[in-house]
Write a protein that holds these residues in place. Structure first.
Motif, PDB file in Angstrom:
ATOM      1  N   SER A  53       0.862  -1.297   0.133  1.00  0.00           N
ATOM      2  CA  SER A  53      -0.015  -0.086   0.015  1.00  0.00           C
ATOM      3  C   SER A  53       0.934   1.214   0.179  1.00  0.00           C
ATOM      4  O   SER A  53       0.339   2.317  -0.352  1.00  0.00           O
ATOM      5  CB  SER A  53      -1.029   0.049   1.027  1.00  0.00           C
ATOM      6  N   SER A 113      -1.469   7.284   4.645  1.00  0.00           N
ATOM      7  CA  SER A 113      -1.505   5.963   5.450  1.00  0.00           C
ATOM      8  C   SER A 113      -1.745   6.142   6.847  1.00  0.00           C
ATOM      9  O   SER A 113      -1.278   6.754   7.436  1.00  0.00           O
ATOM     10  CB  SER A 113       0.045   5.433   5.034  1.00  0.00           C
ATOM     11  N   THR A 142      -6.675  -1.287   1.320  1.00  0.00           N
ATOM     12  CA  THR A 142      -5.669  -1.874   2.521  1.00  0.00           C
ATOM     13  C   THR A 142      -4.732  -3.030   2.039  1.00  0.00           C
ATOM     14  O   THR A 142      -4.544  -3.439   1.024  1.00  0.00           O
ATOM     15  CB  THR A 142      -6.742  -2.618   3.465  1.00  0.00           C
ATOM     16  N   GLU A 143      -3.822  -3.179   3.095  1.00  0.00           N
ATOM     17  CA  GLU A 143      -2.892  -4.047   2.900  1.00  0.00           C
ATOM     18  C   GLU A 143      -3.062  -5.474   3.337  1.00  0.00           C
ATOM     19  O   GLU A 143      -3.037  -5.751   4.736  1.00  0.00           O
ATOM     20  CB  GLU A 143      -1.435  -3.592   3.407  1.00  0.00           C
ATOM     21  N   ILE A 188     -11.874  -4.603   5.096  1.00  0.00           N
ATOM     22  CA  ILE A 188     -11.744  -3.609   6.234  1.00  0.00           C
ATOM     23  C   ILE A 188     -13.438  -3.276   5.988  1.00  0.00           C
ATOM     24  O   ILE A 188     -14.093  -3.615   5.004  1.00  0.00           O
ATOM     25  CB  ILE A 188     -11.076  -2.381   6.133  1.00  0.00           C
ATOM     26  N   HIS A 202      -8.128  -4.806  -0.050  1.00  0.00           N
ATOM     27  CA  HIS A 202      -6.746  -5.363  -0.301  1.00  0.00           C
ATOM     28  C   HIS A 202      -6.618  -6.162  -1.811  1.00  0.00           C
ATOM     29  O   HIS A 202      -5.433  -6.483  -2.092  1.00  0.00           O
ATOM     30  CB  HIS A 202      -6.413  -6.559   0.759  1.00  0.00           C
ATOM     31  N   ASN A 218     -12.365  -1.334  12.068  1.00  0.00           N
ATOM     32  CA  ASN A 218     -11.736  -2.649  12.218  1.00  0.00           C
ATOM     33  C   ASN A 218     -12.101  -3.313  13.584  1.00  0.00           C
ATOM     34  O   ASN A 218     -11.318  -4.085  14.055  1.00  0.00           O
ATOM     35  CB  ASN A 218     -10.261  -2.505  12.131  1.00  0.00           C
ATOM     36  N   LYS A 234      -4.864  -3.273  10.848  1.00  0.00           N
ATOM     37  CA  LYS A 234      -4.855  -3.105   9.572  1.00  0.00           C
ATOM     38  C   LYS A 234      -4.341  -1.778   8.866  1.00  0.00           C
ATOM     39  O   LYS A 234      -4.429  -0.689   9.554  1.00  0.00           O
ATOM     40  CB  LYS A 234      -6.393  -2.947   8.879  1.00  0.00           C
ATOM     41  N   LYS A 235      -3.310  -1.983   7.842  1.00  0.00           N
ATOM     42  CA  LYS A 235      -2.745  -0.736   7.277  1.00  0.00           C
ATOM     43  C   LYS A 235      -3.529  -0.303   5.975  1.00  0.00           C
ATOM     44  O   LYS A 235      -4.106  -1.228   5.077  1.00  0.00           O
ATOM     45  CB  LYS A 235      -1.440  -1.049   6.861  1.00  0.00           C
ATOM     46  N   ILE A 236      -3.846   0.921   6.196  1.00  0.00           N
ATOM     47  CA  ILE A 236      -4.748   1.441   5.218  1.00  0.00           C
ATOM     48  C   ILE A 236      -4.017   2.660   4.397  1.00  0.00           C
ATOM     49  O   ILE A 236      -3.620   3.575   5.041  1.00  0.00           O
ATOM     50  CB  ILE A 236      -6.079   1.785   5.392  1.00  0.00           C
ATOM     51  N   TYR A 249      -5.342   5.864   2.015  1.00  0.00           N
ATOM     52  CA  TYR A 249      -6.619   6.614   1.757  1.00  0.00           C
ATOM     53  C   TYR A 249      -6.346   8.094   1.159  1.00  0.00           C
ATOM     54  O   TYR A 249      -5.531   8.920   1.599  1.00  0.00           O
ATOM     55  CB  TYR A 249      -7.664   6.672   2.778  1.00  0.00           C
TER      56      TYR A 249
END
Length: 396
Positions: A275, A286, A314-315, A319, A344, A366, A374-376, A378
């Protein structure tokens, strides 16, 4: 052109005059009577419905910056692997677009570019083709104002479109076309259609207007039949030899890849590694949403008719996403219901029109995950509403 010069009934002529008058505040130089008639025919000559459709489309054009999209430079992977091109002009002077559809590696594409860039690139192609058609119409008349299309479905793979993000983006493109480019299609030949194509088309046709469907000719894998059909409309010297014409590239290639991008399997070197790459390419922000937590992004909307736009990825994991609207009295409502999305797998993006004054809160949820953060990445923003000429003059 005056209404009297068009082949219209009295009621149709009245609808045209009404539409012309009603959209005077947003009318542009190329919005002549022939242009307005496209919107009227798309709404069965209901002037009010045609006006709404046209105004909605003008807002859509602002959201996507469609008037300036020809200057937008797409990512390299789109330039190399987006299958489409103009081979020449049909017997009436209308541009001929050839699409080797099976050359679209939709899985690879949506793992290499954002969904918004994929849609933006399609808009750029349509705007290019439409612009050429307008120039041709100035020389050859209205018979050249539309586009003739050849869709080659040879080696069509239905499995790609069983993947939900792929199916969704195709449907989104069809809906975009129907809402914003009424009656630009002159005729569409779908050739080399395998049996499984019937399954895909049974879904797609639910999103096509009767006018569009009436312009489509589906010809199965019978080269004698489809070559005869195509050549009845397109001169041989305007068509690649592969499709029954006489055009070849300088090296003798009968598919004319110098004119028509053939697409093909996208190398994994173009795929998003993570991401961070999306954030870097798209100016995304991020964040890490901890397990059991939510990320809330409130936006105050002061002008009625503003647009709230978003895109995110998301990675590795899904989500939940939704938008809550809180009006000035503190009453909450769901602008977008909170639901789980597979962001993802491909970028999620969208836009809504906002009421004002209100606060729109984007929620990345989440809370259902007790094991994973969760890594996002946007990008979210509010775009002001379309300003009409009348409003601009009032401000001055």
């Amino acid at each position: 052109m005056a209404p009297d010069a068009l082949d219209l009934t009295d009621d149709q002529r009245f609808s045209l005059m009404k539409l012309r008058r009603n959209i005077a505040d947003v009318r542009q130089p190329h919005h002549d009577d022939h242009y307005l008639l496209r919107w009227l025919r798309a709404r069965d000559f209901d002037a009010d419905a045609a006006e709404k459709m046209l105004r909605d489309s003008l807002q859509w054009r602002q959201r996507w910056d469609a008037d300036n999209i020809l200057s937008w430079e797409p990512p390299e992977v789109l330039k190399k692997y987006y299958p489409s091109g103009i081979s020449g002009f049909d017997k009436d002077g209308a541009p001929v677009v050839v699409v080797p559809f099976a050359g679209l590696d939709i899985w690879g594409m949506l793992h290499s570019v954002s969904k918004s860039d994929f849609i933006r690139n399609t808009i750029k192609y349509i705007e290019t083709f439409s612009g050429i058609a307008r120039k041709q119409a100035a020389v050859h008349g209205q018979v050249a104002s539309q586009v003739t299309v050849v869709f080659d479905m040879d080696n069509f793979n239905l499995r790609q479109y069983a993947w939900r993000p792929a199916g969704e983006v195709v449907i989104a493109l069809i809906q975009m076309y129907e809402a914003n480019y009424p009656e630009i299609l002159k005729i569409c030949y779908i050739i080399n259609a395998p049996k499984v194509f019937a399954i895909a088309f049974s879904v797609v046709k639910n999103f096509l207007k009767e006018y569009t469907l009436s312009k489509i000719q589906i010809i199965k894998n019978d080269p004698v039949k489809w070559k005869a059909a195509i050549l009845s409309t397109i001169p041989a010297d305007q068509l690649p030899a592969y499709y029954g014409g006489t055009l070849t590239d300088p090296d003798g290639d009968p598919k004319c890849p110098s004119k028509i991008n053939q697409g093909g399997k996208i190398p994994k070197s173009y795929y998003y590694k993570n991401s961070e790459k999306l954030a870097e390419n798209e100016n995304y922000t991020s964040a890490v949403i901890k397990k059991g937590d939510k990320l809330k992004l409130p936006f105050v909307v002061a002008q009625d008719g503003s647009f709230l736009k978003w895109g995110f990825r998301t990675e590795n994991h899904d989500i939940k996403f939704g938008i809550i609207c809180t009006n000035e009295e503190g009453i909450e409502s769901e602008a977008i219901p909170i639901r789980k999305v597979n962001s993802h797998l491909s970028e999620e993006m969208g836009v809504i029109t906002c009421s004002a004054p209100a606060t729109y809160t984007i929620i990345f949820d989440n809370s259902y995950s007790y094991l994973r953060s969760k890594k996002i990445s946007y990008s979210v923003g509010v775009v002001p509403p379309v300003e009409t000429k009348e409003e601009a003059l009032t401000e001055e």
